[in-house]
Design a protein around this motif. Structure first.
Motif, PDB file in Angstrom:
ATOM      1  N   ALA A  30       0.860  -1.170   0.000  1.00  0.00           N
ATOM      2  CA  ALA A  30       0.000   0.000   0.000  1.00  0.00           C
ATOM      3  C   ALA A  30       0.900   1.224   0.000  1.00  0.00           C
ATOM      4  CB  ALA A  30      -0.901  -0.019   1.230  1.00  0.00           C
ATOM      5  N   PHE A  33      -0.831   7.283   3.273  1.00  0.00           N
ATOM      6  CA  PHE A  33      -1.508   7.276   4.567  1.00  0.00           C
ATOM      7  C   PHE A  33      -1.946   5.877   4.987  1.00  0.00           C
ATOM      8  CE2 PHE A  33      -5.287   7.424   7.194  1.00  0.00           C
ATOM      9  CZ  PHE A  33      -4.901   8.280   8.217  1.00  0.00           C
ATOM     10  N   SER A  34      -2.565   5.133   4.082  1.00  0.00           N
ATOM     11  CA  SER A  34      -3.112   3.825   4.461  1.00  0.00           C
ATOM     12  C   SER A  34      -2.015   2.865   4.905  1.00  0.00           C
ATOM     13  CB  SER A  34      -3.912   3.212   3.309  1.00  0.00           C
ATOM     14  OG  SER A  34      -3.098   3.036   2.171  1.00  0.00           O
ATOM     15  N   HIS A  35      -0.875   2.886   4.218  1.00  0.00           N
ATOM     16  CA  HIS A  35       0.216   2.006   4.616  1.00  0.00           C
ATOM     17  C   HIS A  35       0.807   2.455   5.948  1.00  0.00           C
ATOM     18  CE1 HIS A  35       3.255  -1.095   3.588  1.00  0.00           C
ATOM     19  NE2 HIS A  35       3.981  -0.382   4.416  1.00  0.00           N
ATOM     20  N   PHE A  37      -0.709   4.098   8.302  1.00  0.00           N
ATOM     21  CA  PHE A  37      -1.677   3.811   9.362  1.00  0.00           C
ATOM     22  C   PHE A  37      -1.657   2.330   9.717  1.00  0.00           C
ATOM     23  CE2 PHE A  37      -5.835   2.916  11.153  1.00  0.00           C
ATOM     24  CZ  PHE A  37      -6.026   3.992  12.007  1.00  0.00           C
ATOM     25  N   ALA A  38      -1.497   1.474   8.721  1.00  0.00           N
ATOM     26  CA  ALA A  38      -1.542   0.031   8.958  1.00  0.00           C
ATOM     27  C   ALA A  38      -0.316  -0.484   9.699  1.00  0.00           C
ATOM     28  CB  ALA A  38      -1.682  -0.710   7.623  1.00  0.00           C
ATOM     29  N   THR A 145       2.389  11.866   4.058  1.00  0.00           N
ATOM     30  CA  THR A 145       1.132  11.167   4.344  1.00  0.00           C
ATOM     31  C   THR A 145       1.393   9.839   5.052  1.00  0.00           C
ATOM     32  OG1 THR A 145       1.141  10.207   2.114  1.00  0.00           O
ATOM     33  CG2 THR A 145      -0.136  12.226   2.447  1.00  0.00           C
ATOM     34  N   TYR A 146       2.494   9.192   4.723  1.00  0.00           N
ATOM     35  CA  TYR A 146       2.866   7.956   5.399  1.00  0.00           C
ATOM     36  C   TYR A 146       3.115   8.231   6.884  1.00  0.00           C
ATOM     37  CZ  TYR A 146       5.577   3.740   6.522  1.00  0.00           C
ATOM     38  OH  TYR A 146       6.045   2.583   7.096  1.00  0.00           O
ATOM     39  N   GLY A 149       0.025   8.917   8.774  1.00  0.00           N
ATOM     40  CA  GLY A 149      -0.690   7.665   9.000  1.00  0.00           C
ATOM     41  C   GLY A 149      -0.183   6.925  10.220  1.00  0.00           C
TER      42      GLY A 149
END
Length: 199
Positions: A30, A33-35, A37-38, A145-146, A149
């Motif tokens: 990913a 942000f999504s990566h 956040f995960a 953004t990473y 996240g």
């Protein structure tokens, strides 16, 4: 008493389930942000350490309830920047495992450290966690953004720890103390398992 103990343990287990199901997400799986956040949410080591920071903050009370989580998130961002920049930090994985052991033990033993000392310990461990997040950023992810996240996910896990502490505390002094010792002991044992490679 039983209900308080049950609620506290269920909250800790619920926080750890996603981490037990996955290791760290694969690089490139990913982006942005999504990566970011995960990443903290899918590592048992990260989840347990973040939750223990929240529980410790609740135990210390007062200014510590926001100073400890804020210190961790801010110093973790610095560690993340080092990881993204390729700056080597020695013993990162060992430091992360030790963070789970130490924070779990401090919670289990209900050690009332001065807030400044607790901030220093939390900040030290935050460097290792942040570096791991930053070093594992996929090449196609936007750094800002990473970082947002993984910082947001970490803050949420801290809040889960504060909520766990509050839930345990509502059960009364005796039952709450027992539940806290069990939660911290669970984290410490898991940390030893992570350090030794058994988990």
């Amino acid at each position: 008493m039983r209900q308080s103990l049950k609620s506290g343990l269920l909250a800790l287990i619920a926080a750890a389930i996603p981490a037990a199901a996955y290791a760290h997400p694969a690089i490139g799986e990913a982006a942005g942000f999504s990566h970011g956040f995960a990443h903290p949410m899918t590592g048992l080591d990260h989840v347990l350490a973040m939750v223990m920071v929240g529980v410790l903050a609740f135990q210390l009370g007062g200014r510590a309830t926001w100073l400890l989580p804020a210190t961790f998130v801010l110093v973790m961002a610095f560690g993340g920047a080092l990881g993204m920049a390729g700056v080597n930090v020695p013993f990162v994985e060992i430091g992360i495992a030790l963070s789970v052991i130490v924070l779990g033990a401090v919670v289990a033993l209900n050690i009332k450290a001065p807030v400044a000392a607790a901030m220093a310990v939390v900040g030290l461990f935050a460097v290792f966690h942040g570096h791991a997040h930053g070093a594992e950023m996929p090449e196609n992810a936007a750094g800002i953004t990473y970082a947002v996240g993984f910082m947001m996910a970490t803050a949420i896990l801290h809040m889960a720890g504060l909520a766990l502490g509050f839930a345990i505390g509502r059960g009364g002094e005796r039952s709450g103390f027992l539940a806290t010792r069990l939660a911290g002991g669970f984290a410490t044992i898991a940390g030893v398992g992570i350090l030794t490679g058994l988990i």
